[in-house]
Scaffold this motif. Structure first.
Motif, PDB file in Angstrom:
ATOM      1  N   ASP A 154       0.829  -1.215   0.000  1.00  0.00           N
ATOM      2  CA  ASP A 154       0.000   0.000   0.000  1.00  0.00           C
ATOM      3  C   ASP A 154       0.863   1.265   0.000  1.00  0.00           C
ATOM      4  N   LEU A 155       1.979   1.233   0.725  1.00  0.00           N
ATOM      5  CA  LEU A 155       2.860   2.395   0.782  1.00  0.00           C
ATOM      6  C   LEU A 155       3.500   2.694  -0.573  1.00  0.00           C
ATOM      7  N   PRO A 173      10.598   6.429  -3.424  1.00  0.00           N
ATOM      8  CA  PRO A 173      10.687   7.851  -3.061  1.00  0.00           C
ATOM      9  C   PRO A 173      11.842   8.148  -2.094  1.00  0.00           C
ATOM     10  N   SER A 174      12.206   7.200  -1.239  1.00  0.00           N
ATOM     11  CA  SER A 174      13.299   7.441  -0.285  1.00  0.00           C
ATOM     12  C   SER A 174      14.627   7.681  -0.991  1.00  0.00           C
ATOM     13  N   LEU A 178      14.831  -3.423   2.939  1.00  0.00           N
ATOM     14  CA  LEU A 178      13.886  -2.935   1.943  1.00  0.00           C
ATOM     15  C   LEU A 178      12.584  -2.442   2.573  1.00  0.00           C
ATOM     16  N   LEU A 179      12.138  -3.086   3.637  1.00  0.00           N
ATOM     17  CA  LEU A 179      10.887  -2.663   4.265  1.00  0.00           C
ATOM     18  C   LEU A 179      11.021  -1.255   4.834  1.00  0.00           C
ATOM     19  N   LYS A 224      11.079   7.633   4.678  1.00  0.00           N
ATOM     20  CA  LYS A 224      11.718   8.476   3.668  1.00  0.00           C
ATOM     21  C   LYS A 224      13.184   8.764   4.004  1.00  0.00           C
ATOM     22  N   ASP A 225      13.540   8.717   5.291  1.00  0.00           N
ATOM     23  CA  ASP A 225      14.912   9.006   5.712  1.00  0.00           C
ATOM     24  C   ASP A 225      15.786   7.764   5.776  1.00  0.00           C
ATOM     25  N   TYR A 226      15.308   6.632   5.293  1.00  0.00           N
ATOM     26  CA  TYR A 226      16.060   5.386   5.488  1.00  0.00           C
ATOM     27  C   TYR A 226      17.484   5.490   4.944  1.00  0.00           C
TER      28      TYR A 226
END
Length: 366
Positions: free
Chosen positions: A127-128, A154-155, A335-336, A342-344
């Protein structure tokens, strides 16, 4: 937090001391800020959730990844039992085995009887990844369910934007065994041209994208990098490719040598060549890849990491096990987290910079 402001002195403090009088690591912090970052990033299951090498779409790729980060063991009765209900890149106990190691990757993992307990994790992250808006062949992919999803996470784009805002000097080198590098480079190029509806501000980044992908090929005698008219070999001088990577600007990419990895039984000996130089005070190389793994004898891991040595030591480099530089220069992609946070990737960089300072101290004491 903006790293450029992280170590500013507050009123009443003297340089090198905190308010309580204890010594602060200002020299180390300033070294961190000055270093140019060279970020080597894998594609599949790192900044993409798909795998052209195996022909897996989004749902299959996410399921397959889940099978590598869920842990159990064979019971005394010979049956599989789960140790943890929480996925993790590291085993939760010394006797834990991930599902993939025991049974192989499963593109239907969360729909299977044994993997059903992780269905909520799968659905939440799927969903994300959903794309809100019209389809765009450059930025979206169609899932097996017909819905639209982000193609590049997006990250990853948030990483580029934030490093620029922080005033960091950096370059990005995409490294993959697959064939999707040309399309990824075109998508990143379009994003930096301001065409991505989620990241229009990236048009302001002074980063260029080299659309011509390069190749790295390996044998027992040398590693050879080619891109366009460029040809660089480690024969005669091992640090040649390190210097080439260090001098790169903007964003580019290389296809690594999968057949060589396979011929070396998927061990680090045949993996993606990667060098660091602890004597280089100006640059820091990091590589992030989901197939970086801690294992005995460095089996089933994807990076052949070598530390370049001072010429006075005689040898040009030494091969190091993954365990020596894990979470220092070698990062196993979660990966999760890359999907959900977003800051991963920024957190990975921040943590590695801190850990690298400690590594340098131990290196200098050898």
């Amino acid at each position: 937090m903006n790293n450029m402001n992280r170590y500013e002195l507050s009123d009443g403090e003297e340089e090198g001391e905190d308010a309580g009088g204890s010594v602060r690591p200002l020299i180390s912090a300033l070294q961190q800020k000055r270093r140019n970052l060279i970020l080597h990033l894998d594609l599949n299951n790192t900044i993409l959730v798909s795998d052209t090498a195996t022909g897996q779409g989004l749902r299959e790729a996410l399921n397959s990844y889940l099978s590598t980060v869920t842990w159990g063991r064979i019971s005394n009765t010979g049956e599989w039992e789960w140790i943890s209900d929480q996925p993790s890149v590291k085993p939760p106990s010394p006797d834990a085995i991930n599902y993939n190691t025991q049974f192989g990757r499963d593109g239907n993992f969360s729909d299977s009887k044994i993997g059903r307990r992780f269905k909520e994790v799968f659905t939440r992250h799927l969903d994300l990844l959903q794309w809100q808006g019209e389809a765009d062949d450059t930025f979206t992919q169609s899932g097996e369910d017909g819905k639209l999803y982000h193609w590049i996470l997006p990250s990853f784009f948030h990483l580029l934007s934030t490093l620029h805002q922080q005033g960091r000097h950096f370059s990005v080198i995409l490294r993959t065994f697959g064939s999707d590098l040309p399309l990824v480079l075109q998508s990143v190029h379009a994003t930096l041209a301001g065409k991505h509806p989620y990241f229009p501000e990236l048009k302001e980044l002074p980063l260029s994208v080299e659309l011509t992908p390069g190749r790295i090929r390996c044998n027992k005698r040398e590693n050879v990098l080619t891109r366009g008219a460029d040809r660089v070999s480690t024969k005669g001088r091992e640090r040649n490719i390190y210097d080439y990577f260090t001098a790169m600007s903007g964003i580019g990419g290389f296809q690594d040598h999968f057949d060589w990895w396979a011929r070396n039984s998927f061990t680090s000996t045949g993996g993606k060549p990667f060098w660091i130089d602890p004597n280089d005070c100006d640059n820091l190389h990091l590589i992030i890849d989901d197939n970086i793994r801690l294992s005995e004898q460095d089996t089933d891991t994807i990076v052949n990491c070598r530390v370049l040595l001072d010429q006075g030591r005689g040898k040009e480099s030494r091969k190091v096990p993954t365990s020596e530089l894990y979470d220092i220069c070698l990062v196993q992609t979660d990966l999760l987290r890359a999907i959900a946070e977003k800051d991963y990737f920024l957190d990975c960089v921040r943590s590695c910079e801190e850990n690298y300072e400690n590594y340098l101290q131990s290196f200098q004491l050898e």
